[in-house]
Design an enzyme around this catalytic site. Sequence first.
Site, PDB file in Angstrom:
ATOM      1  N   GLU A 234       0.744  -1.257  -0.100  1.00 14.47           N
ATOM      2  CA  GLU A 234      -0.006  -0.138   0.075  1.00 14.47           C
ATOM      3  C   GLU A 234       0.823   0.949  -0.070  1.00 14.47           C
ATOM      4  O   GLU A 234       0.819   2.611   0.824  1.00 14.47           O
ATOM      5  CB  GLU A 234      -1.549  -0.050   1.615  1.00 14.47           C
ATOM      6  N   GLU A 417      -5.047  -8.657   0.799  1.00 11.75           N
ATOM      7  CA  GLU A 417      -5.930  -8.432   2.155  1.00 11.75           C
ATOM      8  C   GLU A 417      -7.781  -8.086   1.979  1.00 11.75           C
ATOM      9  O   GLU A 417      -7.661  -7.407   1.116  1.00 11.75           O
ATOM     10  CB  GLU A 417      -5.127  -7.357   2.964  1.00 11.75           C
TER      11      GLU A 417
HETATM   12  C1  FCB Z   1      -4.054  -2.183   5.422  1.00 12.19           C
HETATM   13  C2  FCB Z   1      -2.757  -1.952   6.125  1.00 12.19           C
HETATM   14  C3  FCB Z   1      -2.147  -3.574   7.192  1.00 12.19           C
HETATM   15  C4  FCB Z   1      -4.020  -3.339   7.930  1.00 12.19           C
HETATM   16  C5  FCB Z   1      -5.452  -3.219   8.073  1.00 12.19           C
HETATM   17  C6  FCB Z   1      -6.927  -3.216   8.598  1.00 12.19           C
HETATM   18  O1  FCB Z   1      -4.712  -1.294   4.633  1.00 12.19           O
HETATM   19  O2  FCB Z   1      -2.170  -3.322   5.216  1.00 12.19           O
HETATM   20  O3  FCB Z   1      -1.826  -3.389   7.537  1.00 12.19           O
HETATM   21  O4  FCB Z   1      -3.619  -2.141   8.461  1.00 12.19           O
HETATM   22  O5  FCB Z   1      -5.048  -2.193   6.488  1.00 12.19           O
END
Ligand code: FCB
Length: 510
Positions: A234, A417
Amino acid sequence: MFPSRPAARPARDTSRSAHDAFRDGPELDRRTVLLGGVAAGAVLLGGCTRSGQAAVSSPSPSVAWAPPAEPMTFPTGYTWGAATSAFQVEGSTTADGRGQSVWDTFCARSGRVKGGATGDPGADGYRRWQEDIALMSELGIGAYRFSVAWPRIQPTGSGPVNQLGVDWYRRFVDGLLEAGIRPAVTLFHWDLPQALQDAGGWAVRDTAERFADYASIVFDALADADADWFTINEPKTHAYVGHWYGSHAPGLRDPQVAVAAVHHQLLAHGLAVQRFREQGTSGRIGIALNLMPVYAQPGAEEPATRVDAAENRLFLDAVLTGQYPADAIGPLPGQVPADRDRFDALVLDGDLATISEPADLLAVQYYGVTGVAKDGSQVSIHPTSAASWQQLWPEGLYDLLVRLRDEYPAIPLMITENGIPDETPELTIDDPYRTAYLREHFQQAARAIADGVPLEAHYVWSLLDNFEWGEGYQQRWGIVAVDFDTQERTPKDSFGFYREVIAANAVAPS
Ligand code: FCB
């Protein structure tokens, strides 16, 4: 511009779906500030319509969708995984010669992280890794995504290798391989060595070169692991929240620095891909981007197009097509308010070719969507979770995946994620909202695959409750609960749900 508002936690209602499980609970947000208001109708930028509005492009309708009556199955070999990151779970921040990272520094500054929390104890993963691999085996995942802490490998971000740090990751990867779990290794998940920050951090080009050297060391150490590799986690969140909003490390509030941090992180990605190829490392490599469908409120198409540029295309276009979009940076509503000429001056000949060095995969991190109002502000058009930046709309995952299929060169996709926090900071085992969230997102993934999206994997965030950045230990994202006093691990109900999905390679309608 980013006002702090007190958190209003929603009442618990376990009977509803993840869509409805929360009401707005705004507080100072870590990445976008939702200014309130619900869209009467909205248009998805670069994607599909909702609420019967005309599409800006790709006119496939994306209204609320209902799953089929039969379970939706996934292709044979589909990868189910779970994710964490080093600073969030490892703890042991001074063990075995680890250096300081920007997050250690940020946590030490009073008032920056809720409860004065630090990276210790994390989830004590540095010491409990065998127990955690056993949990992964119980869950049945095929792959585990974790990150390597750069300050464990090079305590000051450059120069000699700290062999103890390298050895730990080697042991851990061997443990995964012995358990039949594929390592999915992120090289940078925001824990920049403090010494590099002191030398300018991501505002300066040299950090990209230092990253390539560090990446080479890790490729070398794990060359035979046949892992999936992710260069940068990210880059948008790290650049904007850490360098513009100031609510993540390194705590800067300068949009000009933020866009420099975008460019240098993307350059670092490209340089690392080149090293990966040169060294003949086994496995595949790509970048992990958090992407967000952007829905324009009526009359807000132009500012929403710019928000889409700042949130999505600045990263996607650079990495996949070798260009920066014209409309992401500048003074207009929805843009990152930085000077475009100064940004362009950082982009040297050949940089975009490096950044778009062909990768093997694109890792997509999906949490939710945003609406955009006429003044370019991001507004809430769907209920949020306990994380005020997260607007819940599973259909947005489908919209996003279909958009990637339609608008970018073909590349294997992974969701690296996807998850939701517990409703309260207290340790919870009973988490029906998470089961509903995961079910609905798995369904949208299956729907996208059925429509020809080359999606290969789905990782849940997170395996464990952990240190959630500015929220400290007060926002729990795990499918396994962690008691931060005793470090006892207890699978939540959603763990059981996920285990069944993995075993069946299918998701049932309810
Ligand atoms: C993402 C992050 C991860 C965590 C989630 C909830 O943006 O990459 O580390 O904080 O959110």
